[in-house]
Design an enzyme around this catalytic site. Sequence first.
Site, short mmCIF file in Angstrom:
data_model
loop_
_atom_site.label_atom_id
_atom_site.label_comp_id
_atom_site.label_asym_id
_atom_site.label_seq_id
_atom_site.Cartn_x
_atom_site.Cartn_y
_atom_site.Cartn_z
N ASP A 75 -22.85 29.20 24.24
CA ASP A 75 -22.34 28.90 25.58
C ASP A 75 -21.33 29.94 26.08
OD1 ASP A 75 -23.73 26.57 25.52
OD2 ASP A 75 -21.98 25.26 25.24
N ALA B 101 -16.26 17.60 22.38
CA ALA B 101 -16.51 16.65 23.47
C ALA B 101 -17.65 17.07 24.39
CB ALA B 101 -15.22 16.47 24.28
N PRO C 161 -10.71 18.23 25.96
CA PRO C 161 -10.88 17.57 24.67
C PRO C 161 -11.81 18.38 23.75
CG PRO C 161 -11.30 16.05 26.48
CD PRO C 161 -11.14 17.40 27.08
N SER D 267 -15.71 27.49 23.46
CA SER D 267 -16.49 28.61 24.00
C SER D 267 -15.78 29.20 25.21
CB SER D 267 -17.88 28.14 24.44
OG SER D 267 -18.59 27.59 23.35
N SER D 268 -15.20 28.33 26.03
CA SER D 268 -14.48 28.79 27.21
C SER D 268 -13.26 29.62 26.81
CB SER D 268 -14.06 27.58 28.05
OG SER D 268 -13.23 27.99 29.10
N LYS E 228 -16.91 22.97 31.19
CA LYS E 228 -18.20 22.86 31.89
C LYS E 228 -18.77 21.48 31.62
CE LYS E 228 -20.87 23.09 27.92
NZ LYS E 228 -21.56 21.96 27.32
N GLY F 116 -14.95 23.63 25.44
CA GLY F 116 -13.57 24.14 25.40
C GLY F 116 -13.41 25.36 24.52
O1 C5P Z 1 -24.05 28.48 19.31
P1 C5P Z 1 -23.12 27.42 18.87
O2 C5P Z 1 -22.16 27.89 17.81
O3 C5P Z 1 -22.44 26.71 19.98
O4 C5P Z 1 -24.03 26.30 18.16
C1 C5P Z 1 -23.50 25.30 17.32
C2 C5P Z 1 -24.67 24.68 16.56
O5 C5P Z 1 -25.49 23.93 17.45
C3 C5P Z 1 -25.59 25.67 15.90
O6 C5P Z 1 -25.14 26.02 14.62
C4 C5P Z 1 -26.91 24.93 15.85
O7 C5P Z 1 -26.93 24.04 14.75
C5 C5P Z 1 -26.87 24.09 17.11
N1 C5P Z 1 -27.58 24.72 18.24
C6 C5P Z 1 -28.95 24.72 18.25
N2 C5P Z 1 -29.61 25.29 19.32
C7 C5P Z 1 -28.92 25.80 20.36
C8 C5P Z 1 -27.51 25.78 20.37
C9 C5P Z 1 -26.86 25.22 19.29
O8 C5P Z 1 -29.61 24.26 17.31
N3 C5P Z 1 -29.59 26.31 21.39
#
Ligand code: C5P
Length: 260
Positions: free
Chosen positions: A134, A95, A92, A101-102, A9, A99
Amino acid sequence: MIALDSHAKINLFLEILGKRPDGFHELVTVMQQISLADSLTAERTEQGVSVKTDDPTLPRDTDNLAGRAAALVLDELGAPGGVRISIVKRIPIGAGLGGGSSNAAAAMRAVNELYGGALSLDRLAALAAGIGSDVPFFLYGGAALCTGRGEIIEQTAAGPAWRATLYCPELFVSTAKVYGNLTYDHRPRDGQAFWQAYCAGDFEGLIFNRLEAAACELHPDLCRLRDAGLLMSGSGSTFFAFSPVELSGITTHSVQSIQP
Ligand code: C5P
């Protein structure tokens, strides 16, 4: 055996509304699935979850996000066996293209299908939110206006047709570090207005990413991409443009991608 494309995405709009008590950030974003994709295959096994990829730097099995997601769906289904997942990586890593999450979303769809498809898309999305912010988006695909941590899918659409070039520097960006480097003295931009403009196909001048300044401050090399007029996806390091751009002073791997 099931074979799925696991698409990347880009974020065409990303605004931060504030920090939440749980440490995450409240945001509004418009994400669009693009043609760049990993390939995932999945087959039933007697028991357990195995995940392997063609990238030796990535975690395997349930240390991989796709493995965690698969285990969650097996558990929810009360499935009588396990799954073996194999992923060919083209997206990648670190990046801003989603990737990992997908791959997690594709693994969830694959396991659900292998074991009878009892879980609805909305049930899968509720489980996916626990895997990563995501991940629910990738279950729906297309274009979406997302809020909350990014896990609440407010609206979906096919999205207008376009072609872009992605510029991917050899730089792994930590999403958590970029969020940790944010400052909050801004008046938030209107995500709903962007969504309407995007669906109408008149959006290029409105593309915006609040994480860009924070990422460029942490990784000054990214300033070269920003200063060349490119636009950042997610928390970086990928930038994109709708017409090819000549870059100097930074090596990037470029990929043509369309909104499929
Ligand atoms: O949800 P995800 O594992 O992708 O998030 C990775 C990190 O990005 C989280 O641990 C957090 O530090 C930060 N994050 C955030 N607010 C969001 C999404 C992610 O602070 N809405």
